[in-house]
Design a protein around this motif. Structure first.
Motif, PDB file in Angstrom:
ATOM      1  N   ILE A   1      59.559  72.867  22.601  1.00  0.00           N
ATOM      2  CA  ILE A   1      58.210  73.434  22.480  1.00  0.00           C
ATOM      3  C   ILE A   1      57.789  74.073  23.792  1.00  0.00           C
ATOM      4  O   ILE A   1      57.231  75.165  23.815  1.00  0.00           O
ATOM      5  CB  ILE A   1      57.209  72.358  22.031  1.00  0.00           C
ATOM      6  N   HIS A   2      58.075  73.385  24.901  1.00  0.00           N
ATOM      7  CA  HIS A   2      57.747  73.917  26.227  1.00  0.00           C
ATOM      8  C   HIS A   2      58.452  75.264  26.430  1.00  0.00           C
ATOM      9  O   HIS A   2      57.851  76.229  26.906  1.00  0.00           O
ATOM     10  CB  HIS A   2      58.146  72.904  27.292  1.00  0.00           C
TER      11      HIS A   2
ATOM     12  N   LEU B   1      56.732  77.999  24.264  1.00  0.00           N
ATOM     13  CA  LEU B   1      55.438  78.387  24.838  1.00  0.00           C
ATOM     14  C   LEU B   1      55.622  79.198  26.113  1.00  0.00           C
ATOM     15  O   LEU B   1      54.866  80.128  26.379  1.00  0.00           O
ATOM     16  CB  LEU B   1      54.577  77.149  25.096  1.00  0.00           C
TER      17      LEU B   1
ATOM     18  N   GLN C   1      54.229  82.878  26.874  1.00  0.00           N
ATOM     19  CA  GLN C   1      53.469  83.193  28.083  1.00  0.00           C
ATOM     20  C   GLN C   1      54.047  84.441  28.753  1.00  0.00           C
ATOM     21  O   GLN C   1      53.303  85.369  29.091  1.00  0.00           O
ATOM     22  CB  GLN C   1      53.502  82.023  29.059  1.00  0.00           C
TER      23      GLN C   1
ATOM     24  N   TYR D   1      48.394  75.707  34.117  1.00  0.00           N
ATOM     25  CA  TYR D   1      49.808  75.439  33.844  1.00  0.00           C
ATOM     26  C   TYR D   1      50.648  75.625  35.101  1.00  0.00           C
ATOM     27  O   TYR D   1      51.486  74.784  35.420  1.00  0.00           O
ATOM     28  CB  TYR D   1      50.306  76.355  32.723  1.00  0.00           C
TER      29      TYR D   1
ATOM     30  N   VAL E   1      52.982  71.288  28.242  1.00  0.00           N
ATOM     31  CA  VAL E   1      52.843  71.862  26.902  1.00  0.00           C
ATOM     32  C   VAL E   1      51.365  71.999  26.540  1.00  0.00           C
ATOM     33  O   VAL E   1      50.927  73.034  26.048  1.00  0.00           O
ATOM     34  CB  VAL E   1      53.603  71.012  25.855  1.00  0.00           C
TER      35      VAL E   1
ATOM     36  N   SER F   1      49.569  75.575  26.124  1.00  0.00           N
ATOM     37  CA  SER F   1      49.009  75.928  24.815  1.00  0.00           C
ATOM     38  C   SER F   1      47.509  76.199  24.907  1.00  0.00           C
ATOM     39  O   SER F   1      47.003  77.123  24.268  1.00  0.00           O
ATOM     40  CB  SER F   1      49.311  74.848  23.776  1.00  0.00           C
ATOM     41  N   GLU F   2      46.798  75.432  25.715  1.00  0.00           N
ATOM     42  CA  GLU F   2      45.365  75.689  25.899  1.00  0.00           C
ATOM     43  C   GLU F   2      45.139  77.045  26.549  1.00  0.00           C
ATOM     44  O   GLU F   2      44.205  77.767  26.187  1.00  0.00           O
ATOM     45  CB  GLU F   2      44.728  74.579  26.734  1.00  0.00           C
TER      46      GLU F   2
ATOM     47  N   ILE G   1      47.122  79.679  26.335  1.00  0.00           N
ATOM     48  CA  ILE G   1      47.445  80.714  25.353  1.00  0.00           C
ATOM     49  C   ILE G   1      46.307  80.852  24.351  1.00  0.00           C
ATOM     50  O   ILE G   1      45.881  81.962  24.023  1.00  0.00           O
ATOM     51  CB  ILE G   1      48.783  80.405  24.654  1.00  0.00           C
ATOM     52  N   ILE G   2      45.781  79.732  23.880  1.00  0.00           N
ATOM     53  CA  ILE G   2      44.657  79.766  22.945  1.00  0.00           C
ATOM     54  C   ILE G   2      43.446  80.431  23.589  1.00  0.00           C
ATOM     55  O   ILE G   2      42.781  81.262  22.971  1.00  0.00           O
ATOM     56  CB  ILE G   2      44.311  78.348  22.453  1.00  0.00           C
TER      57      ILE G   2
END
Length: 84
Positions: free
Chosen positions: A9-10, A13, A17, A34, A55, A59-60, A62-63
């Motif tokens: 997952i890392h 992501l 990025q 990050y 992660v 993800s935060e 990117i959101i």
């Protein structure tokens, strides 16, 4: 979740990025939290918890970038999914 899954997952992501920065000219400052963790998906010997934290931070970020790009408005296409 197993460490191997978190690393996958890392990695995904991290690719998102890099794509956002290169293709959509997203400001690298959007990923400061990050980057401050100083861990990449390639550092496989780091602790599982550190990758998990990375992660969540990534993800935060990117959101947050997607929300800024859309003006903070929910897209109508997500309503049917959320209603299920």
């Amino acid at each position: 979740m197993k460490k191997k899954e978190i690393l996958q997952i890392h990695s995904l992501l991290h690719i998102l990025q890099q794509h956002a920065i290169a293709e959509y000219e997203v400001d690298g400052e959007a990923f400061e939290e990050y980057e401050s963790l100083d861990i990449t998906p390639y550092q496989v010997y780091e602790r599982k918890e550190e990758h998990k934290e990375a992660v969540f931070a990534l993800s935060e970020s990117i959101i947050g970038t997607l929300e800024e790009d859309s003006g903070g408005h929910d897209d109508d296409r997500t309503e049917p999914i959320a209603a299920k």
